[in-house]
Structures are given as C-alpha cells and as structure tokens.
Design a protein around this motif. Structure first.
Motif, PDB file in Angstrom:
ATOM      1  N   HIS A   1     -57.814  45.526  -4.744  1.00  0.00           N
ATOM      2  CA  HIS A   1     -57.973  45.652  -3.283  1.00  0.00           C
ATOM      3  C   HIS A   1     -59.145  44.905  -2.644  1.00  0.00           C
TER       4      HIS A   1
ATOM      5  N   ASN B   1     -49.359  50.470   3.826  1.00  0.00           N
ATOM      6  CA  ASN B   1     -48.475  51.378   4.525  1.00  0.00           C
ATOM      7  C   ASN B   1     -49.381  52.253   5.383  1.00  0.00           C
TER       8      ASN B   1
ATOM      9  N   SER C   1     -55.534  48.633  -9.518  1.00  0.00           N
ATOM     10  CA  SER C   1     -55.680  48.546  -8.068  1.00  0.00           C
ATOM     11  C   SER C   1     -57.017  47.904  -7.755  1.00  0.00           C
TER      12      SER C   1
ATOM     13  N   GLU D   1     -52.971  45.020  -8.216  1.00  0.00           N
ATOM     14  CA  GLU D   1     -52.429  45.411  -6.921  1.00  0.00           C
ATOM     15  C   GLU D   1     -53.486  45.136  -5.857  1.00  0.00           C
TER      16      GLU D   1
ATOM     17  N   GLY E   1     -52.182  60.770  -7.552  1.00  0.00           N
ATOM     18  CA  GLY E   1     -53.043  61.025  -8.705  1.00  0.00           C
ATOM     19  C   GLY E   1     -53.510  59.780  -9.421  1.00  0.00           C
ATOM     20  N   GLU E   2     -54.502  59.967 -10.281  1.00  0.00           N
ATOM     21  CA  GLU E   2     -55.045  58.880 -11.096  1.00  0.00           C
ATOM     22  C   GLU E   2     -54.651  59.164 -12.546  1.00  0.00           C
TER      23      GLU E   2
ATOM     24  N   GLY F   1     -47.530  57.231  -8.238  1.00  0.00           N
ATOM     25  CA  GLY F   1     -47.415  58.264  -7.220  1.00  0.00           C
ATOM     26  C   GLY F   1     -48.782  58.869  -6.967  1.00  0.00           C
TER      27      GLY F   1
ATOM     28  N   SER G   1     -50.492  52.617 -13.374  1.00  0.00           N
ATOM     29  CA  SER G   1     -51.409  51.996 -12.420  1.00  0.00           C
ATOM     30  C   SER G   1     -52.696  52.807 -12.336  1.00  0.00           C
TER      31      SER G   1
HETATM   32  N1  SAH Z   1     -54.449  56.137  -8.790  1.00  0.00           N
HETATM   33  C1  SAH Z   1     -53.668  55.038  -9.244  1.00  0.00           C
HETATM   34  C2  SAH Z   1     -52.173  55.188  -9.020  1.00  0.00           C
HETATM   35  C3  SAH Z   1     -51.671  55.776  -7.731  1.00  0.00           C
HETATM   36  S1  SAH Z   1     -51.743  54.835  -6.261  1.00  0.00           S
HETATM   37  C4  SAH Z   1     -54.165  53.757  -8.605  1.00  0.00           C
HETATM   38  O1  SAH Z   1     -55.049  53.817  -7.780  1.00  0.00           O
HETATM   39  O2  SAH Z   1     -53.706  52.692  -8.992  1.00  0.00           O
HETATM   40  C5  SAH Z   1     -50.627  53.490  -6.444  1.00  0.00           C
HETATM   41  C6  SAH Z   1     -51.000  52.289  -5.605  1.00  0.00           C
HETATM   42  O3  SAH Z   1     -50.767  52.546  -4.208  1.00  0.00           O
HETATM   43  C7  SAH Z   1     -52.471  51.915  -5.718  1.00  0.00           C
HETATM   44  O4  SAH Z   1     -52.602  50.526  -5.838  1.00  0.00           O
HETATM   45  C8  SAH Z   1     -53.015  52.411  -4.394  1.00  0.00           C
HETATM   46  O5  SAH Z   1     -54.222  51.798  -4.081  1.00  0.00           O
HETATM   47  C9  SAH Z   1     -51.874  52.092  -3.466  1.00  0.00           C
HETATM   48  N2  SAH Z   1     -51.878  52.762  -2.169  1.00  0.00           N
HETATM   49  C10 SAH Z   1     -52.375  53.960  -1.827  1.00  0.00           C
HETATM   50  N3  SAH Z   1     -52.185  54.215  -0.529  1.00  0.00           N
HETATM   51  C11 SAH Z   1     -51.541  53.150  -0.035  1.00  0.00           C
HETATM   52  C12 SAH Z   1     -51.048  52.800   1.261  1.00  0.00           C
HETATM   53  N4  SAH Z   1     -51.213  53.612   2.297  1.00  0.00           N
HETATM   54  N5  SAH Z   1     -50.418  51.612   1.406  1.00  0.00           N
HETATM   55  C13 SAH Z   1     -50.255  50.764   0.345  1.00  0.00           C
HETATM   56  N6  SAH Z   1     -50.681  51.045  -0.882  1.00  0.00           N
HETATM   57  C14 SAH Z   1     -51.331  52.211  -1.076  1.00  0.00           C
END
Ligand code: SAH
Length: 353
Positions: A224, A298, A222, A264, A167-168, A165, A199
C-alpha cells in the motif's frame, strides 16, 4: 482425521468411526442423523458428546451483474433440532460475533475469500474490519465451515480460496495452518496448495514460518505504500515491521521458494497514487520476483478515504509494466454490494443499532 479417530476411541468406538465422521463433515452435513452409515445408537451417543461446529450464513448479498456473493456468517453451535437459517433473512442477536466471506465466479473456477478472525488487531486506517476492533480468532472448523456453507447457499463448488477476508491470518497462524491442511487433505477436499492464497499485512515472523511450512501456497503482502512514514500512517503494523525489513523478508521468501510474491496495493486517491508513488514502486520493487495487484480502494464511508479512478489505476499498471514489473488492476467484482473487508458486518451492526 487423526483427531477424530482419537475422539472415536475416547468415546469407546473403533478408530474407523472417526474416518466416517470426517467424511460426512467434509460433505457439509449439519446433523449426526444425516450420517447414515453410523448406527442409530452411535448417532445418539454423538449427540450427547459432541457438536458439529462451523458456521452458517445469516445474510447474503448477490451482485446480479457478476454473480459475486457477499455472505455474512455466524459461528455455529447447531443442535439436532435447529435447521439452517435461510440466508438473507435472519438477524443475529450477537452482531459482533459475525464474519464475512466473498464468493466470486471466475472462468477458471469459483473462489472464496475467507475470514481468519472476527475483527482485526491491525488497525489499517482504510479498512472496515479494523473499525470494530478485535473480537476473536476463528478456528479451523469455522474457516472450513465458510467454504462448505458458501457452497450450500450458492449451490456451486469452491475450487480456490484466498484468506483475504476479515482478520490477519498470521495473527492466528495455528488455526490458519490447520485449515489449509484440511483443504489439502487427500481424503478431505484434496485442494491443491496452488489454489490457496494467504494475504498478510506484513507480520514478518509469520512470513518466515509460512515459507517453511507452506512453500507451495501463494503469498500476498499488503504493501500500500513505499515509504515508512506513509505506510505507518495508514498501516500501524509498519511501526513494528518496517518496510525495509518487510521487503527483505519478501526477497528471502522468493529466494527460498522460487515463487512469485503478490504485492497488494490499494489505490487511495491522493494518498498513494501520485507519480512520485509510482516511481518509488518501480525503484523498490524492480527486479523482484513479484506481481503488483492494484486495487482501487473500496470506499468505506467511516474511514474518509476514497479510491483512485480505474483510469488512473490502469495508467499506473502500464507504467509498472513498462518498467518490467508485472502489474494488474484487480477486476472489480461485487461493486454493487459492500465488497470490502468488514463492510457487510458493519452494515448489519448499524441496522441492529
Ligand atoms: N490482514 C490481511 C488480510 C485481510 S485484508 C492483509 O492485510 O493482507 C485483504 C486485503 O484487502 C488487504 O490487502 C487489505 O489491505 C485490503 N483492503 C482492506 N480494506 C480495503 C478497502 N476498503 N478497499 C480495498 N482493499 C481493502
């Protein structure tokens, strides 16, 4: 429970009272008067010396197609007179201090996506949570509260959690660790470590600590993008913990824990979904004990990025699979609602002005 036993002693009671309170809190009771195996006098004493923390749902959006619920929470400092606010109605007078959870129904059980902070410091360019900046860390009770409150408003059981959700989590390590232990506690929810996933955007010291402390909890990173230049552009954290070091930490993690790591990969149209990007993924992730979770972005209007089509996402997954890298396209749940990290809070703030 140890802390509650100490608290019981502090207020002049026997330690086992702490255990009774612990059990009630784990059942999600909202007031001391519901703790019916405590004497009236003790309940009064508790009212004078303690508060039941946690959080309450102040807004809920349900996707009618798949039952996914996005829930907006507010920190709870409930007093005995207050009753829980009906989800979906009340507006908060402190819009910034709200956080989100997403309840998802799967064939193998219900899962809750939990927030670890209000806002976030990581500043990822495509993410709604980053937009409002950082407000504060959530404590373990507020994280457990999301689970209890989600169960209450959906009238269902949560059997898995993912900390994906707002936060980190590794920027709030102690509280997250305590939350995981609360979930796992035999006399608490008794949730298996394997039903929990954390995550991270790639905080390497957090990954190292986590593999020591929680070798059985699932780890997702994450990623990307697979060049330093490209990743730094959308994820500022990459400047501090660059890709090569991050992948090295990931390899160390799988060597130590023998557990598959999830990468991810949010697919952003024209940004990280080209054939060249796929080749890089194959080159850099090939041979690792990993699984790639492709997530068509998203769309968050404010960020200017849009998601790759699902068709292209499946094409990419197939190419990864053919190269021996397990890959899936994340099932799209809650597409009707503001399903991405931080989006519901954003809307609530916009409405309040
Ligand atoms: N801070 C942590 C956990 C929270 S975000 C992290 O970065 O992993 C959870 C996941 O959702 C992360 O992989 C993040 O990059 C992704 N995320 C954030 N915004 C998003 C969006 N608009 N669409 C798809 N994934 C998104």
């Amino acid at each position: 429970m140890e802390e509650l036993k100490l608290f019981a002693v502090e207020i002049g009671e026997k330690p086992f009272r702490g255990k009774q309170i612990y059990n009630w809190l784990n059942q999600g009771v909202r007031s001391f008067d519901e703790m019916t195996d405590l004497s009236k006098a003790l309940r009064e004493k508790l009212k004078g010396s303690a508060q039941i923390g946690g959080c309450r749902a102040i807004r809920m959006q349900e996707d009618k197609n798949d039952g996914t619920c996005k829930i907006l929470f507010e920190a709870d400092t409930a007093t005995e007179d207050e009753t829980a606010t009906e989800a979906g109605t009340a507006a908060s007078d402190k819009p910034a201090d709200t956080f989100e959870g997403v309840f998802m129904r799967y064939s193998y059980g219900n899962s809750l996506c939990v927030s670890s902070q209000v806002g976030c410091k990581m500043g990822c360019k495509f993410c709604a949570s980053a937009l409002g900046g950082f407000v504060r860390d959530l404590d373990a009770g507020e994280m457990l509260g999301q689970v209890l409150e989600a169960e209450r408003v959906t009238d269902s059981t949560v059997s898995r959690i993912v900390i994906m959700g707002m936060g980190e989590p590794f920027d709030n390590y102690e509280n997250v660790a305590k939350f995981l232990r609360l979930l796992h506690a035999e006399e608490g929810r008794n949730m298996s470590w394997r039903n929990m996933t954390v995550s991270t955007s790639g905080l390497i010291p957090g990954i190292r600590r986590f593999e020591e402390d929680f070798p059985q909890v699932n780890l997702a990173i994450s990623l990307h993008r697979l060049t330093d230049e490209g990743r730094s552009k959308i994820m500022p954290v990459n400047q501090k913990y660059p890709l090569e070091q991050l992948l090295e930490a990931a390899r160390e993690y799988t060597d130590k824990t023998h557990r598959r790591i999830t990468f991810e990969y949010a697919l952003i149209e024209g940004e990280n979904d080209t054939d060249r990007d796929v080749e890089l993924m194959i080159k850099r992730l090939g041979g690792m004990l990993c699984h790639v979770n492709l997530i068509p972005l998203n769309k968050v209007d404010e960020t200017g990025f849009s998601g790759t089509s699902r068709k292209r996402a499946h094409e990419i997954a197939e190419r990864l699979e053919n190269a021996g890298i397990p890959a899936t396209v994340r099932r799209q749940l809650g597409s009707e609602i503001d399903g991405a990290c931080g989006q519901l809070r954003l809307r609530q703030q916009a409405e309040i002005g």
